[in-house]
Design a protein around this motif. Structure first.
Motif, short mmCIF file in Angstrom:
data_model
loop_
_atom_site.label_atom_id
_atom_site.label_comp_id
_atom_site.label_asym_id
_atom_site.label_seq_id
_atom_site.Cartn_x
_atom_site.Cartn_y
_atom_site.Cartn_z
N SER A 91 0.84 -1.21 0.00
CA SER A 91 0.00 0.00 0.00
C SER A 91 0.87 1.25 0.00
O SER A 91 0.56 2.23 -0.68
CB SER A 91 -0.92 0.01 1.22
N TYR A 92 1.94 1.22 0.76
CA TYR A 92 2.85 2.37 0.78
C TYR A 92 3.45 2.58 -0.61
O TYR A 92 3.48 3.70 -1.13
CB TYR A 92 3.97 2.18 1.81
N TYR A 93 3.92 1.49 -1.23
CA TYR A 93 4.52 1.61 -2.55
C TYR A 93 3.50 2.00 -3.62
O TYR A 93 3.84 2.66 -4.59
CB TYR A 93 5.25 0.33 -2.94
N GLY B 279 1.07 4.12 -3.15
CA GLY B 279 1.03 5.57 -3.03
C GLY B 279 2.30 6.22 -3.53
O GLY B 279 2.28 7.31 -4.11
N ARG B 280 3.42 5.56 -3.30
CA ARG B 280 4.70 6.12 -3.72
C ARG B 280 4.82 6.16 -5.25
O ARG B 280 5.30 7.13 -5.81
CB ARG B 280 5.83 5.29 -3.13
N SER C 203 6.56 9.23 0.52
CA SER C 203 5.23 9.44 -0.03
C SER C 203 4.19 9.66 1.06
O SER C 203 3.93 8.75 1.86
CB SER C 203 4.83 8.25 -0.89
N GLY D 173 1.32 7.33 0.24
CA GLY D 173 1.59 5.96 0.68
C GLY D 173 1.38 5.77 2.16
O GLY D 173 0.77 4.80 2.60
#
Length: 179
Positions: free
Chosen positions: A57-59, A61-62, A72, A75
């Motif tokens: 999920s972080y990536y 957004g990133r 991000s 992210g």
């Protein structure tokens, strides 16, 4: 006859659950492979982390942010929402028996219901924004992918679209002089 019908019903329900689990795993894998491909495109050193829950999920957004090589905010927001959403759902589920038993007034149920609905709506909007940014950034058909994802798939088609564009370069980096 009733016993055979019950066995058939149980078998049907079990097959339905197995199918749902298989589809869920398949969509997770499509999403992860698609995100991994996009991470390779933007030069991420560890694209295999696209398979790790919460990190993916972080990536997501990133990759959708303006500069995918920096920290991000989108992210982090996705990860926070992914953590907060189950907490609100738990609170809703936890308060319901107390209301049914008469320990809490019935009017109080509106608070956790509204909060859970608002958090779910925010969660959904943030995911739509992240996917939309990625589609618009990596595909000439990004607007079509975004609209189909919103109106037809309810974000369930996003993993398929991510997988389709996994090897694309950002649209602004494609050389148009070769045509």
């Amino acid at each position: 006859m009733a016993e055979a019908l019950a066995i058939f019903g149980i078998g049907f329900i079990m097959m339905f659950y197995v199918l749902c689990i298989a589809i869920g795993i398949g969509m997770y894998l499509l999403n992860s492979f698609g995100l991994m491909g996009l991470l390779k495109t933007v030069g991420e050193k560890s694209p295999g982390l696209a398979f790790v829950p919460y990190l993916n999920s972080y990536y997501l957004g990133r990759v959708g942010s303006k500069d995918p090589n920096k920290f991000s905010k989108l992210g982090i927001t996705l990860v926070i929402m992914q953590i907060v959403m189950p907490i609100f759902a738990f609170v809703l589920g936890f308060t319901t028996p107390f209301i049914e038993e008469g320990m809490l007034p019935e009017e109080i149920i509106i608070i956790p219901v509204l909060l859970t609905m608002l958090v779910a709506l925010a969660y959904m909007v943030i995911y739509y924004v992240a996917y939309s940014r990625i589609f618009l950034k990596f595909s000439k058909n990004g607007l079509v992918f975004t609209l189909v994802n919103i109106f037809v798939g309810g974000c369930s088609l996003a993993p398929i679209f991510l997988f389709v564009i996994r090897n694309n370069k950002p649209v602004d980096q494609i050389d148009n002089t070769a045509v």
